[in-house]
Scaffold this active site. Structure first.
Site, PDB file in Angstrom:
ATOM      1  N   GLU A 261       6.656 -11.360   3.035  1.00  0.00           N
ATOM      2  CA  GLU A 261       5.329 -11.966   2.842  1.00  0.00           C
ATOM      3  C   GLU A 261       4.832 -12.649   4.112  1.00  0.00           C
ATOM      4  OE1 GLU A 261       4.531 -15.330  -0.102  1.00  0.00           O
ATOM      5  OE2 GLU A 261       3.774 -13.582  -1.208  1.00  0.00           O
ATOM      6  N   HIS A 282      29.545   1.779  -1.780  1.00  0.00           N
ATOM      7  CA  HIS A 282      29.679   2.913  -2.699  1.00  0.00           C
ATOM      8  C   HIS A 282      28.329   3.361  -3.243  1.00  0.00           C
ATOM      9  CE1 HIS A 282      34.065   2.402  -2.685  1.00  0.00           C
ATOM     10  NE2 HIS A 282      33.793   1.104  -2.640  1.00  0.00           N
ATOM     11  N   LYS A 392      -4.424 -10.514  -7.861  1.00  0.00           N
ATOM     12  CA  LYS A 392      -4.564 -11.650  -8.794  1.00  0.00           C
ATOM     13  C   LYS A 392      -5.933 -11.658  -9.453  1.00  0.00           C
ATOM     14  CE  LYS A 392      -1.261 -14.591  -6.334  1.00  0.00           C
ATOM     15  NZ  LYS A 392      -1.048 -15.843  -5.570  1.00  0.00           N
TER      16      LYS A 392
END
Ligand SMILES: O=P(O)(O)OC[C@H]1O[C@](O)(CO)[C@@H](O)[C@@H]1O
Length: 408
Positions: A261, A282, A392
């Site tokens: 950010e 793995h 938003k």
């Protein structure tokens, strides 16, 4: 306390010592120090706060519930899961996932809980809704004997806290959310969680002494920042943060936001990719070893594991081996480091004595300063996040359409 090894990033890979000297890191250093000295950004000032009493609420509740998003909760989770990983009295409501939130609230006794509602803006949708859900649950109790503390500066949640006379703590305006772990945002809940918050700040202050060093080879934050900046310019724009201990998982989540950010702007920025050793050997080591040459690996390793035990087993040649459990994961990290280096994959290593409050304070402050230096190298505004606002606004419009009773 913390050591930083960078040789494997210069001995192999596309960046040389000359490249480092070719970067004007002195100017970047000066610009960040000027911003910190003038209070343009305040994440260094807060680590020198001597008056911690305002954060010390009664910590005798069975449960500590923290409600927040992003920088308002990730730093607290990073330190809690690192330092207090063996306790289980913390509940983090950090998403709008009804299954997660309701599984917590339907299980715990809110009367024996201290509840932190954390939002610097006071207008974050998820935090707001989760607060109202808690308010609804409390309303159904005969009487509420718990405690609610708001950590907010503004917005709907500040108004709600004032209306209900809840405890309110504020956050210095010049400290962005993702840099706010060393303010009330992290320290108040962490005190309730039984963490030694003065040791967290002690570790950060120790690291600050190193970060003020203009000699790049003695300044881990500046050097790691320049190395990652140079590797980005050479096409290695993915920063793999591989901690060889599970309790640093949420430190990685906190780093993810801090790096992503702060630096992801104007088509620039590096991508944090989190890994846990030895298990991710793995799953992702094939990619790191033989995939696209777009990664630089950062190992984070403790010298000492807080729990350890001698083990006797037979190896694949049926030979008996007696060692400590920690020897196994240490050998795995060393083998991975050697294999990556032999394959020309650049890597750096941060070693801490053990996972504790001081180490987390130092490590998190190092990354705050590293990102501060990198923001100056990219010449961008490290401390805002304008690109998130569009989503938003759209979401709030969609929410209005969800209103089931049409009370527009
Ligand atoms: O503390 P607030 O204002 O609730 O914001 C939570 C998070 O949301 C963001 O603003 C991004 O949407 C982050 O920068 C911040 O840490």
């Amino acid at each position: 306390m913390l050591s930083y090894d960078y040789e494997n990033a210069l001995r192999v890979g596309e960046v040389s010592f000359e490249d480092i000297n070719g970067v004007d890191f002195t100017s970047a250093y000066s610009r960040l120090m000027e911003k910190l000295d003038n209070g343009v950004v305040g994440f260094r000032d807060v680590i020198y706060n001597e008056n911690l009493d305002e954060y010390k609420f009664f910590n005798g509740y069975k449960n500590v519930v923290v409600v927040g998003m992003g920088g308002s909760i990730l730093g607290t989770m990073a330190i809690y899961y690192a330092v207090s990983a063996f306790k289980n009295n913390a509940y983090f409501i950090d998403n709008s996932d009804p299954e997660k939130t309701l599984s917590i609230l339907n299980k715990i006794d809110l009367n024996d809980s201290i509840i932190y509602i954390v939002s610097k803006s006071g207008n974050t949708l998820e935090t707001l809704v989760n607060y109202y859900l808690i308010k609804k649950k409390i309303g159904k109790l005969n009487s509420f004997k718990g405690k609610i503390v708001f950590i907010t500066n503004d917005g709907k949640l500040k108004r709600e806290a004032e209306k209900n006379n809840y405890e309110i703590l504020s956050i210095p305006e010049n400290v962005p959310g993702r840099f706010s772990v060393f303010t009330a945002v992290g320290l108040a809940p962490l005190y309730s969680l039984g963490t030694d918050i003065s040791k967290i700040l002690k570790g950060a202050r120790e690291m600050d002494k190193l970060c003020r060093n203009e000699d790049i080879l003695k300044n881990p934050a500046l050097l790691n920042g320049v190395i990652h900046y140079l590797y980005d310019k050479k096409g290695r724009d993915i920063s793999v943060i591989m901690s060889y201990i599970e309790s640093l998982r949420y430190f990685g989540e906190w780093c993810k936001q801090l790096i992503g950010e702060s630096l992801g702007k104007r088509g620039e920025g590096i991508t944090p990719l989190l890994s846990i050793g030895a298990k991710d050997q793995h799953s992702l080591l094939q990619l790191y070893m033989d995939g696209k040459k777009d990664k630089i690996i950062t190992f984070i390793v403790p010298k000492k594991y807080r729990l350890d035990e001698e083990i006797v087993f037979e190896d694949i040649d049926d030979k008996e081996v007696c060692c400590m459990l920690s020897d196994i994961i240490k050998c795995e990290q060393e083998a991975t480091e050697i294999a990556l280096t032999n394959n020309g994959i650049p890597n750096v290593k941060i070693t801490i004595d053990e996972v504790n409050e001081e180490a987390l304070g130092a490590l998190m402050y190092m990354y705050e300063m590293q990102v501060g230096f990198m923001g100056e190298l990219y010449n961008l505004n490290t401390y805002n996040q304008p690109a998130v606002e569009g989503e938003k606004k759209i979401c709030w419009e969609l929410i209005k359409k969800c209103d089931r009773y049409g009370s527009k």
